[in-house]
Scaffold this active site. Structure first.
Site, PDB file in Angstrom:
ATOM      1  N   ILE A 163       0.834  -1.211   0.000  1.00 50.51           N
ATOM      2  CA  ILE A 163       0.000   0.000   0.000  1.00 50.51           C
ATOM      3  C   ILE A 163       0.865   1.256   0.000  1.00 50.51           C
ATOM      4  O   ILE A 163       0.673   2.162  -0.808  1.00 50.51           O
ATOM      5  CB  ILE A 163      -0.933   0.037   1.237  1.00 50.51           C
ATOM      6  CG1 ILE A 163      -1.749  -1.253   1.371  1.00 50.51           C
ATOM      7  CG2 ILE A 163      -1.829   1.274   1.191  1.00 50.51           C
ATOM      8  CD1 ILE A 163      -2.745  -1.532   0.299  1.00 50.51           C
ATOM      9  N   THR A 242      -4.309   4.470   7.282  1.00 48.84           N
ATOM     10  CA  THR A 242      -5.192   3.452   6.692  1.00 48.84           C
ATOM     11  C   THR A 242      -4.633   2.056   6.969  1.00 48.84           C
ATOM     12  O   THR A 242      -4.974   1.099   6.280  1.00 48.84           O
ATOM     13  CB  THR A 242      -5.346   3.640   5.169  1.00 48.84           C
ATOM     14  OG1 THR A 242      -4.053   3.793   4.577  1.00 48.84           O
ATOM     15  CG2 THR A 242      -6.212   4.837   4.837  1.00 48.84           C
ATOM     16  N   ARG A 244      -3.309   0.186  10.629  1.00 47.88           N
ATOM     17  CA  ARG A 244      -3.933  -0.377  11.827  1.00 47.88           C
ATOM     18  C   ARG A 244      -3.916   0.688  12.916  1.00 47.88           C
ATOM     19  O   ARG A 244      -2.927   1.431  13.065  1.00 47.88           O
ATOM     20  CB  ARG A 244      -3.168  -1.621  12.315  1.00 47.88           C
ATOM     21  CG  ARG A 244      -3.402  -2.882  11.478  1.00 47.88           C
ATOM     22  CD  ARG A 244      -4.809  -3.434  11.656  1.00 47.88           C
ATOM     23  NE  ARG A 244      -5.051  -4.669  10.912  1.00 47.88           N
ATOM     24  CZ  ARG A 244      -5.538  -4.727   9.682  1.00 47.88           C
ATOM     25  NH1 ARG A 244      -5.828  -3.595   9.035  1.00 47.88           N
ATOM     26  NH2 ARG A 244      -5.765  -5.880   9.089  1.00 47.88           N
ATOM     27  N   ASP A 268      -8.805   5.595   9.082  1.00 44.18           N
ATOM     28  CA  ASP A 268      -9.767   4.593   8.652  1.00 44.18           C
ATOM     29  C   ASP A 268      -9.789   3.414   9.622  1.00 44.18           C
ATOM     30  O   ASP A 268     -10.546   2.469   9.434  1.00 44.18           O
ATOM     31  CB  ASP A 268      -9.391   4.100   7.241  1.00 44.18           C
ATOM     32  CG  ASP A 268     -10.456   3.196   6.636  1.00 44.18           C
ATOM     33  OD1 ASP A 268     -11.634   3.590   6.641  1.00 44.18           O
ATOM     34  OD2 ASP A 268     -10.108   2.095   6.167  1.00 44.18           O
ATOM     35  N   GLU A 273     -11.937  -1.817  17.285  1.00 49.32           N
ATOM     36  CA  GLU A 273     -13.020  -1.691  16.313  1.00 49.32           C
ATOM     37  C   GLU A 273     -14.111  -2.701  16.657  1.00 49.32           C
ATOM     38  O   GLU A 273     -13.820  -3.769  17.180  1.00 49.32           O
ATOM     39  CB  GLU A 273     -12.479  -1.946  14.898  1.00 49.32           C
ATOM     40  CG  GLU A 273     -11.470  -0.890  14.446  1.00 49.32           C
ATOM     41  CD  GLU A 273     -10.963  -1.115  13.018  1.00 49.32           C
ATOM     42  OE1 GLU A 273     -11.550  -1.950  12.294  1.00 49.32           O
ATOM     43  OE2 GLU A 273      -9.971  -0.473  12.646  1.00 49.32           O
ATOM     44  N   HIS A 292     -13.198   1.788   8.567  1.00 53.19           N
ATOM     45  CA  HIS A 292     -12.382   0.726   7.973  1.00 53.19           C
ATOM     46  C   HIS A 292     -12.914   0.368   6.578  1.00 53.19           C
ATOM     47  O   HIS A 292     -13.147  -0.796   6.238  1.00 53.19           O
ATOM     48  CB  HIS A 292     -12.356  -0.515   8.874  1.00 53.19           C
ATOM     49  CG  HIS A 292     -11.073  -1.299   8.750  1.00 53.19           C
ATOM     50  ND1 HIS A 292     -10.343  -1.732   9.827  1.00 53.19           N
ATOM     51  CD2 HIS A 292     -10.394  -1.718   7.662  1.00 53.19           C
ATOM     52  CE1 HIS A 292      -9.264  -2.390   9.409  1.00 53.19           C
ATOM     53  NE2 HIS A 292      -9.281  -2.393   8.097  1.00 53.19           N
TER      54      HIS A 292
END
Length: 333
Positions: A163, A242, A244, A268, A273, A292
């Site tokens: 990424i 984006t 963790r 994100d 979560e 997310h």
């Protein structure tokens, strides 16, 4: 053969909803059931709830721990509906001959990288606040939404893997940014191929106008950005995460936001979560949280679902799935 298979879809909010064909293909293999568990469910309880299921399509939560595997009856496969596998104890999976597989990284690459930059621009340009002002019929107050340009800035990318390397390309080739990359696992020449320059973390923190967080979560980098690191950053820095949530110590970031050190934060992901409306980040107007959804493009979800289904199909045929991060030693004997 198919009658013996029981497939559990665990905590995935998207699998099978947009592409029903994925569910139909699974149903040809055996019984399919969806489950939603509390993200903090303990391993023993999780194992009991999933008794009899020999394949699992898993989301980012819950955690498949040593206790889960110790109490779980036969489990052939955990296939992650994503690329991260930090919620699966690979050592325990191996002991219990469970294969763990993930989606090939390239499937998520564009979607997540694009969202990292989208979220960064949203806070840099105050897009969300500006939109709300129009909804509230306050168009004339537009002068309070003067933001900052991304073009030509110095941007740090933490983690230059699948990424992060795409984020670096977008920033360098699209926005003419000077891109500083911190990644101890990547060589200088590889980082330079994406238009970035390899630097130590301290240099990145000291020089970056904005920082994009794209690293995988490991035991070594848990809370890698905390009080000490925020102190080293430029005043009025922007952050976009984006990767963790646990890469950032949330209490330390909240203090940095309160002190005005950070001009804007987009995330994100959260350490715990799902996030709730009472989260402290939401006390700040210069913060945005997305739930997310970085990988949530139609293109990405279709391919992610295809991969998880194909993994289950391959298991029933006695074939090892592609991108198995933990393959059972006894499986192919």
């Amino acid at each position: 053969m198919s009658g013996h298979n029981k497939i559990a879809i665990v905590n995935s909010s998207s699998f099978g909803k947009i592409f029903p064909d994925h569910l139909k293909r699974l149903q040809q293999l055996g019984e399919v059931q969806k489950f939603t568990f509390d993200s903090a469910i303990d391993g023993k309880t999780l194992a009991e709830e999933l008794k009899g299921f020999n394949m699992i399509i898993a989301s980012v939560t819950p955690f498949f721990t040593q206790a889960f595997f110790d109490h779980k009856d036969e489990l052939k496969l955990i296939t992650r509906h994503g690329i991260g596998f930090n919620n699966v104890d690979l050592k325990a999976a191996k002991q219990h001959n469970t294969i763990v597989s993930i989606v090939p990284a390239l499937i998520e690459r564009d979607a997540v990288a694009e969202n990292n930059v989208t979220n960064l621009l949203t806070v840099m340009r105050q897009t969300n606040l500006a939109y709300q002002s129009v909804v509230q019929d306050k168009w004339e107050e537009r002068a309070q939404f003067v933001g900052h340009a991304l073009g030509g800035k110095t941007v740090g990318v933490i983690g230059i893997g699948n990424i992060g390397s795409r984020v670096a390309e977008i920033l360098h080739y699209g926005f003419r940014c000077e891109v500083l990359a911190y990644d101890p696992n990547k060589e200088k020449v590889e980082i330079e191929a994406f238009g970035a320059r390899k630097v130590a973390l301290d240099e990145l923190l000291a020089r970056a106008d904005a920082i994009c967080i794209c690293a995988s979560l490991t035991d070594d980098n848990y809370h890698m950005l905390s009080t000490k690191e925020f102190a080293k950053m430029k005043d009025n820095v922007y952050l976009s995460n984006t990767a963790r949530g646990a890469l950032i110590e949330e209490a330390a970031l909240i203090k940095a936001l309160e002190a005005g050190k950070i001009a804007g934060f987009a995330t994100d992901v959260l350490e715990v979560e799902p996030g709730r409306a009472g989260h402290s980040y939401l006390d700040f107007e210069n913060v945005i949280i997305t739930p997310h959804t970085s990988a949530y493009t139609m293109e990405c979800l279709e391919e992610m679902g295809n991969k998880c289904v194909a993994d289950c199909e391959r298991i029933t045929q006695g074939i090892l799935p592609n991108r198995a991060v933990q393959s059972s030693s006894s499986y192919l004997n």
